[in-house]
Design a protein around this motif. Structure first.
Motif, PDB file in Angstrom:
ATOM      1  N   LEU A   1       0.824  -1.206   0.000  1.00 15.86           N
ATOM      2  CA  LEU A   1       0.000   0.000   0.000  1.00 15.86           C
ATOM      3  C   LEU A   1       0.865   1.265   0.000  1.00 15.86           C
ATOM      4  CD1 LEU A   1      -2.799  -1.000   2.517  1.00 15.86           C
ATOM      5  CD2 LEU A   1      -3.021  -0.677   0.053  1.00 15.86           C
ATOM      6  N   PHE A   2       1.953   1.252   0.769  1.00 11.80           N
ATOM      7  CA  PHE A   2       2.854   2.399   0.809  1.00 11.80           C
ATOM      8  C   PHE A   2       3.443   2.665  -0.566  1.00 11.80           C
ATOM      9  CE2 PHE A   2       7.261   3.923   1.290  1.00 11.80           C
ATOM     10  CZ  PHE A   2       6.989   5.173   1.803  1.00 11.80           C
TER      11      PHE A   2
ATOM     12  N   TYR B   1       2.217   1.731  -3.469  1.00 11.90           N
ATOM     13  CA  TYR B   1       1.141   2.138  -4.372  1.00 11.90           C
ATOM     14  C   TYR B   1       0.847   3.625  -4.226  1.00 11.90           C
ATOM     15  CZ  TYR B   1      -3.538   2.740  -6.269  1.00 11.90           C
ATOM     16  OH  TYR B   1      -4.628   3.204  -6.956  1.00 11.90           O
ATOM     17  N   PHE B   2       0.673   4.094  -2.994  1.00 10.27           N
ATOM     18  CA  PHE B   2       0.357   5.500  -2.781  1.00 10.27           C
ATOM     19  C   PHE B   2       1.539   6.410  -3.112  1.00 10.27           C
ATOM     20  CE2 PHE B   2      -3.048   3.817   0.075  1.00 10.27           C
ATOM     21  CZ  PHE B   2      -4.099   4.286  -0.697  1.00 10.27           C
ATOM     22  N   ARG B   3       2.766   5.933  -2.894  1.00  9.15           N
ATOM     23  CA  ARG B   3       3.936   6.717  -3.277  1.00  9.15           C
ATOM     24  C   ARG B   3       4.003   6.887  -4.781  1.00  9.15           C
ATOM     25  NH1 ARG B   3       9.436   4.134  -1.654  1.00  9.15           N
ATOM     26  NH2 ARG B   3       8.827   2.811  -3.385  1.00  9.15           N
ATOM     27  N   ARG B   4       3.737   5.821  -5.530  1.00  9.99           N
ATOM     28  CA  ARG B   4       3.736   5.917  -6.990  1.00  9.99           C
ATOM     29  C   ARG B   4       2.574   6.769  -7.485  1.00  9.99           C
ATOM     30  NH1 ARG B   4       5.130  -0.322  -8.570  1.00  9.99           N
ATOM     31  NH2 ARG B   4       7.337  -0.212  -8.030  1.00  9.99           N
ATOM     32  N   LEU B   5       1.432   6.669  -6.837  1.00  8.39           N
ATOM     33  CA  LEU B   5       0.272   7.471  -7.217  1.00  8.39           C
ATOM     34  C   LEU B   5       0.573   8.962  -7.013  1.00  8.39           C
ATOM     35  CD1 LEU B   5      -2.722   7.157  -8.130  1.00  8.39           C
ATOM     36  CD2 LEU B   5      -3.313   7.291  -5.705  1.00  8.39           C
ATOM     37  N   HIS B   6       1.194   9.289  -5.886  1.00  8.01           N
ATOM     38  CA  HIS B   6       1.541  10.676  -5.614  1.00  8.01           C
ATOM     39  C   HIS B   6       2.620  11.167  -6.576  1.00  8.01           C
ATOM     40  CE1 HIS B   6       2.409  14.323  -3.405  1.00  8.01           C
ATOM     41  NE2 HIS B   6       3.690  13.986  -3.379  1.00  8.01           N
ATOM     42  N   SER B   7       3.616  10.332  -6.825  1.00  8.88           N
ATOM     43  CA  SER B   7       4.694  10.707  -7.736  1.00  8.88           C
ATOM     44  C   SER B   7       4.181  10.923  -9.146  1.00  8.88           C
ATOM     45  CB  SER B   7       5.765   9.621  -7.727  1.00  8.88           C
ATOM     46  OG  SER B   7       6.759   9.897  -8.669  1.00  8.88           O
TER      47      SER B   7
END
Length: 72
Positions: A59-60, A62-68
């Motif tokens: 999950l971390f 996934y959200f890091r890539r989504l934000h990036s």
């Protein structure tokens, strides 16, 4: 009754922070689909390594890539 709700909330926060710390310290866990105590070469979940990322780490990432991807 209000005291029990507050204690439950504090316990939930403590468990959450402990799991986050566990994921940051050791993001890889043993594969649960392989047979216990060994590596299964044909396991599709871990590709035969016996280790796979924890759910919190997935999950971390996934959200890091989504934000990036959203800030480019």
């Amino acid at each position: 009754m209000a005291t029990a709700i507050v204690l439950l909330g504090l316990c939930l926060l403590a468990v959450t922070f402990c799991y986050i710390g566990r994921c940051l310290i050791s993001p890889w866990g043993t594969c649960t689909r392989c047979r216990p105590g060994g590596k299964n070469r044909t396991c599709r979940a871990c590709n035969g390594t016996g280790m796979r990322p924890r759910l919190g780490w997935q999950l971390f990432v996934y959200f890091r890539r989504l934000h990036s991807g959203g800030t480019r």
